[in-house]
Scaffold this motif. Structure first.
Motif, short mmCIF file in Angstrom:
data_model
loop_
_atom_site.label_atom_id
_atom_site.label_comp_id
_atom_site.label_asym_id
_atom_site.label_seq_id
_atom_site.Cartn_x
_atom_site.Cartn_y
_atom_site.Cartn_z
N UNK A 193 -10.30 41.52 41.72
CA UNK A 193 -10.66 40.12 42.41
C UNK A 193 -11.07 40.02 43.68
N UNK A 194 -10.53 41.00 44.50
CA UNK A 194 -10.80 40.99 46.21
C UNK A 194 -12.29 41.65 45.99
N UNK A 195 -12.56 42.97 45.00
CA UNK A 195 -13.90 43.51 45.25
C UNK A 195 -14.98 42.32 44.93
N UNK A 196 -14.48 41.60 43.73
CA UNK A 196 -15.76 40.78 43.69
C UNK A 196 -15.83 39.67 44.60
N UNK A 197 -14.93 39.37 45.35
CA UNK A 197 -14.93 38.29 46.33
C UNK A 197 -16.10 39.08 47.57
N UNK A 198 -15.64 40.21 47.83
CA UNK A 198 -16.26 40.91 48.80
C UNK A 198 -17.55 41.04 48.44
N UNK A 199 -17.82 41.37 47.25
CA UNK A 199 -19.37 41.73 46.78
C UNK A 199 -19.83 40.27 46.81
N UNK A 200 -19.54 39.44 46.26
CA UNK A 200 -20.21 38.09 46.37
C UNK A 200 -20.54 37.61 47.97
N UNK A 201 -19.53 37.84 48.76
CA UNK A 201 -19.78 37.35 50.16
C UNK A 201 -20.69 38.37 50.83
N UNK A 202 -20.66 39.38 50.48
CA UNK A 202 -21.57 40.47 51.03
C UNK A 202 -23.15 40.06 50.59
N UNK A 203 -23.19 39.81 49.45
CA UNK A 203 -24.66 39.40 48.86
C UNK A 203 -25.33 38.23 49.54
N UNK A 204 -24.29 37.25 49.60
CA UNK A 204 -24.70 35.95 50.41
C UNK A 204 -25.26 36.24 51.89
N UNK A 205 -24.35 36.90 52.27
CA UNK A 205 -24.73 37.38 53.80
C UNK A 205 -26.14 38.16 53.89
N UNK A 223 -19.04 48.48 44.79
CA UNK A 223 -18.58 47.19 44.86
C UNK A 223 -19.37 46.14 44.17
N UNK A 224 -20.59 46.42 43.85
CA UNK A 224 -21.36 45.41 43.34
C UNK A 224 -21.06 45.53 41.69
N UNK A 225 -20.63 46.57 41.23
CA UNK A 225 -20.38 46.83 39.96
C UNK A 225 -19.25 45.60 39.43
N UNK A 226 -18.50 45.27 40.35
CA UNK A 226 -17.37 44.22 40.00
C UNK A 226 -17.92 43.01 39.73
N UNK A 227 -19.22 42.71 40.05
CA UNK A 227 -19.84 41.28 39.65
C UNK A 227 -20.86 41.40 38.53
N UNK A 228 -21.04 42.56 37.84
CA UNK A 228 -21.62 42.75 36.62
C UNK A 228 -20.93 42.33 35.46
N UNK A 230 -20.26 39.48 34.85
CA UNK A 230 -19.42 38.18 35.17
C UNK A 230 -20.45 36.75 35.32
N UNK A 231 -19.80 35.64 35.57
CA UNK A 231 -20.74 34.69 35.85
C UNK A 231 -21.33 34.68 37.15
N UNK A 232 -21.03 35.76 37.97
CA UNK A 232 -21.65 35.75 39.33
C UNK A 232 -22.67 37.11 39.07
N UNK A 233 -22.97 37.49 37.97
CA UNK A 233 -24.19 38.56 37.77
C UNK A 233 -25.48 38.24 38.37
N UNK A 234 -25.75 36.88 38.41
CA UNK A 234 -26.90 36.55 39.01
C UNK A 234 -27.20 37.00 40.27
N UNK A 235 -26.24 37.07 41.11
CA UNK A 235 -26.36 37.52 42.62
C UNK A 235 -26.79 38.96 42.59
N UNK A 236 -26.48 39.59 41.78
CA UNK A 236 -26.87 41.00 41.67
C UNK A 236 -28.20 41.13 41.28
N UNK A 237 -28.65 40.28 40.30
CA UNK A 237 -30.02 39.96 39.98
C UNK A 237 -31.01 39.53 41.27
#
Length: 378
Positions: A193-205, A223-228, A230-237
């Motif tokens: 869960x922390x990996x996902x939050x960090x990956x999301x915040x990093x992507x936005x930044x 760390x981005x693998x944690x978003x794949x 998931x509902x936040x996969x769009x950020x990786x894309x």
């Protein structure tokens, strides 16, 4: 020594059996003066779930560890106390005073001092004392500058810095320090869960940072693998779209990123950023002897009007993303250099094609010289 023995006996008597056994083992090591083994045992002892509540570890330090702390490695001592003992203080001022006292005891170790300072910085950050947090960060930075390579305390420092910059919405510095933090820690030690939050915040930044034009390092980080998936996969894309300057893909993903307030509020800046990245990708994709790009081509790829291409190219040059000249008469941009970036797989494929073309040209030239060598030598 009798005071220590009396305390440990009393502590053992009111503790659960499992904890009592650990206390007895620590006491035996203490009596034998096996301080290295005692330090190892203490590091495990303070992590026991029994101490997740209450303030017993504060008393444990004062009545037991203080008796032999001078014989311990300074860094090991502070690692025991931060955060396991310090988190049991209910008053932040008491915790800060405690850490100041410990810092004074470990003056011979820069690493131990940095660990004390980062713990103090985290407390200041929680109490929203941002000027004091900044001063602590600067003090830590000076100490770390004198250390060779990466040390065990670098991760704590970068974590403090990234948290500080995140709160102040400094996207560029947060992106840099958060990546540095992840580069200093074992990903297995970070809960998913922390990996996902960090990956999301990093992507936005990365998207919002006006000085971030290289997403390759983040895209290759596990760390981005944690978003794949998931509902936040769009950020990786979306990051992949920006990394390749794919404006169409960015538009296709708008239904996802338009639900993120920060991105919507900065939509114009995001589009301008992707246009700049598109121009970089156009330059990178071309051979070094074929980088005369017409205004019409740039307008078609980036989506800007032809009369705005010159402004876009000037912006890219002023940011140091590309180098070249603008020919207003011929309506083209002559690119000579593009900023180096960490490449993704598709970009590595383009580089491979360039190398193959170069090898073919060299071979052709070699054959030409060989064929006409006799005529040249005459």
């Amino acid at each position: 020594m009798s005071a220590v023995a009396d305390y440990l006996r009393e502590f053992r008597g009111r503790s659960p059996p499992a904890v009592g056994e650990k206390i007895a083992a620590l006491e035996e090591l203490y009596n034998k003066k096996l301080y290295h083994q005692l330090t190892v045992g203490l590091r495990e002892f303070v992590k026991d779930e029994h101490f997740n509540k209450g303030n017993e570890l504060i008393t444990f330090y004062k009545k037991f560890i203080m008796d032999f702390e001078k014989k311990m490695n300074p860094l090991s001592l502070v690692e025991l106390l931060c955060p396991y003992v310090t988190r049991q203080f209910t008053n932040t001022e008491d915790a800060l005073e405690f850490l100041k006292g410990i810092k004074g005891k470990v003056k011979e170790s820069d690493e131990a001092q940095v660990l004390c300072l980062t713990s103090m910085g985290n407390i200041k950050l929680l109490t929203k004392d941002y000027p004091a947090t900044k001063e602590i960060i600067e003090e830590c930075d000076e100490l770390l500058a004198g250390m060779p390579g990466i040390t065990p305390v670098h991760s704590r420092f970068y974590e403090l810095c990234s948290n500080y910059h995140q709160i102040l919405s400094n996207h560029n510095k947060y992106y840099k320090d958060a990546l540095r933090y992840l580069g200093c820690v074992d990903m297995a030690s970070i809960p998913i869960p922390e990996q996902r939050e960090r990956a999301f915040n990093l992507g936005l930044a990365g998207l919002l940072g006006d000085k971030v034009f290289n997403f390759g390092e983040l895209l290759q980080h596990p760390v981005l693998e944690s978003l794949k998936n998931t509902p936040r996969q769009w950020l990786v894309d979306l990051l992949l779209a920006f990394n390749s300057g794919d404006i169409k893909r960015m538009n296709d993903l708008k239904s996802y990123w338009s639900a993120q307030p920060d991105l919507v509020a900065n939509e114009l800046q995001l589009r301008q950023k992707n246009m700049l990245l598109c121009l970089m990708e156009m330059t990178f994709a071309r051979a070094s002897n074929n980088r005369q790009i017409k205004f019409d081509e740039i307008a078609e790829e980036t989506g800007v009007q032809v009369d705005e291409v010159e402004i876009l190219a000037m912006k890219a040059m002023s940011l140091g993303l590309v180098e070249g000249t603008i020919d207003q008469v011929e309506q083209r941009v002559n690119m000579s250099w593009v900023q180096p970036r960490v490449l993704d797989q598709s970009q590595v494929g383009k580089m491979k094609q360039k190398l193959e073309t170069w090898c073919t040209d060299v071979t052709t030239m070699e054959q030409l010289v060989s064929k006409n060598a006799a005529a040249i030598m005459q």
